[in-house]
Design a protein around this motif. Structure first.
Motif, PDB file in Angstrom:
ATOM      1  N   ILE A  96      -3.377 -10.114   5.437  1.00 56.41           N
ATOM      2  CA  ILE A  96      -3.511  -9.139   4.362  1.00 56.41           C
ATOM      3  C   ILE A  96      -2.222  -8.327   4.282  1.00 56.41           C
ATOM      4  O   ILE A  96      -1.436  -8.291   5.232  1.00 56.41           O
ATOM      5  N   ARG A  97      -2.014  -7.682   3.137  1.00 57.60           N
ATOM      6  CA  ARG A  97      -0.945  -6.691   2.979  1.00 57.60           C
ATOM      7  C   ARG A  97      -1.570  -5.516   2.240  1.00 57.60           C
ATOM      8  O   ARG A  97      -2.075  -5.679   1.131  1.00 57.60           O
ATOM      9  N   ASN A  98      -1.562  -4.331   2.853  1.00 50.18           N
ATOM     10  CA  ASN A  98      -2.198  -3.196   2.187  1.00 50.18           C
ATOM     11  C   ASN A  98      -1.203  -2.177   1.657  1.00 50.18           C
ATOM     12  O   ASN A  98      -1.605  -1.183   1.056  1.00 50.18           O
ATOM     13  N   GLY A 106      -1.852  -8.642   9.680  1.00 54.02           N
ATOM     14  CA  GLY A 106      -1.182  -7.830   8.674  1.00 54.02           C
ATOM     15  C   GLY A 106       0.237  -8.327   8.483  1.00 54.02           C
ATOM     16  O   GLY A 106       0.935  -8.628   9.454  1.00 54.02           O
ATOM     17  N   SER A 112      -4.264   3.304   0.420  1.00 56.25           N
ATOM     18  CA  SER A 112      -3.560   2.685   1.551  1.00 56.25           C
ATOM     19  C   SER A 112      -2.226   3.387   1.799  1.00 56.25           C
ATOM     20  O   SER A 112      -1.143   2.849   1.540  1.00 56.25           O
ATOM     21  N   CYS A 134       1.430   2.675  -3.296  1.00 52.15           N
ATOM     22  CA  CYS A 134      -0.034   2.747  -3.348  1.00 52.15           C
ATOM     23  C   CYS A 134      -0.471   4.159  -3.731  1.00 52.15           C
ATOM     24  O   CYS A 134      -1.374   4.348  -4.555  1.00 52.15           O
TER      25      CYS A 134
END
Length: 268
Positions: free
Chosen positions: A192-194, A165, A109, A102
């Protein structure tokens, strides 16, 4: 200090105070690299999706240098440096930039993670998000704070009451994650996956996510997050079993009342 250092050795408290200074200094350097990331040299590790930049290496070095100046006999385990043997039972476990993919692609993130182990126990943990200027801290027996304000994990009894998560890893079969997601989605949950396991663990501690699961994660990515969740009143699995410190392990943390259900999804 705003904390009542409940039943914590002075030596641990001193290291905790140092860690808060070190992680902010490291965060300033990391953020500077992030803002001029087009200049970074990027390398690929064993896995194509696992990248490292000069920022990771230099941020870890500044953390290591400050720790060694203050406590030269302490042990150190960093994602980039590996293990450095000391002469006592204190072990610093550091991820200089968790969420490097990221980071190098311009997404915010990512974070810095620092934990201290004393013998086989996590004494404290810190996760710092320089983009949001949020410092998540937990000292054993003293609760969890975000920028000095106490926080708690969610008090819920259904996976439908928030967002989960989820992370994944090419170090294990994709079926582990797929089976977990099937169980979660079949029960009406969402995920979610950040890109940063450490940051999502911190979000569980702060009551923003109902939990976090990853079928394999390294210790430098999660030890700080584990004590954050524990001190915030959440539940965690036994990550350190079977040499999790050096070999990594699966991780599951969550609000207490849904932990058993989520654990069942990991065994499907």
């Amino acid at each position: 200090m705003f904390l009542e250092k409940h039943l914590v050795e002075d030596a641990v408290v001193a290291r905790f105070d140092l860690a808060k200074q070190v992680i902010k200094t490291a965060g300033e350097l990391a953020l500077d690299y992030f803002e001029r990331r087009e200049e970074l040299v990027i390398e690929t590790k064993a896995e194509p999706q696992d990248v490292v930049s000069i920022a990771d290496k230099n941020v870890e070095q500044i953390i290591l240098r400050q720790i060694q100046e203050a406590y030269p006999k302490d042990n150190f385990l960093g994602e980039e440096q590996g293990i450095l043997k000391g002469d006592n039972d204190y072990l610093w476990v550091v991820d200089p930039i968790d969420g490097t993919s990221c980071f190098v692609h311009g997404m915010p993130s990512w974070c810095i993670s620092i934990a201290l182990m004393q013998a086989d126990k996590i004494a404290f943990g810190l996760v710092y998000d320089p983009n949001a200027d949020e410092l998540f801290t937990a000292l054993s027996g003293n609760g969890c704070q975000v920028n000095g304000k106490a926080v708690k994990a969610l008090n819920i009894d259904s996976v439908q009451a928030g967002v989960m998560g989820v992370g994944t890893s090419h170090r294990v079969s994709s079926t582990h994650c797929l089976h977990f997601l099937q169980g979660l989605l079949d029960e009406g949950g969402m995920f979610i996956r950040n890109g940063s396991g450490a940051l999502m663990l911190a979000y569980v501690a702060a009551g923003r996510l109902i939990g976090y699961y990853e079928p394999h994660i390294n210790s430098w990515d999660c030890l700080a997050g584990l004590i954050l969740v524990q001190e915030a009143g959440g539940s965690t699995n036994r990550f350190l079993e079977n040499d999790g410190l050096l070999e990594g392990n699966s991780i599951l943390v969550s609000a207490k009342k849904i932990h058993h259900q989520l654990d069942h999804f990991t065994r499907m």
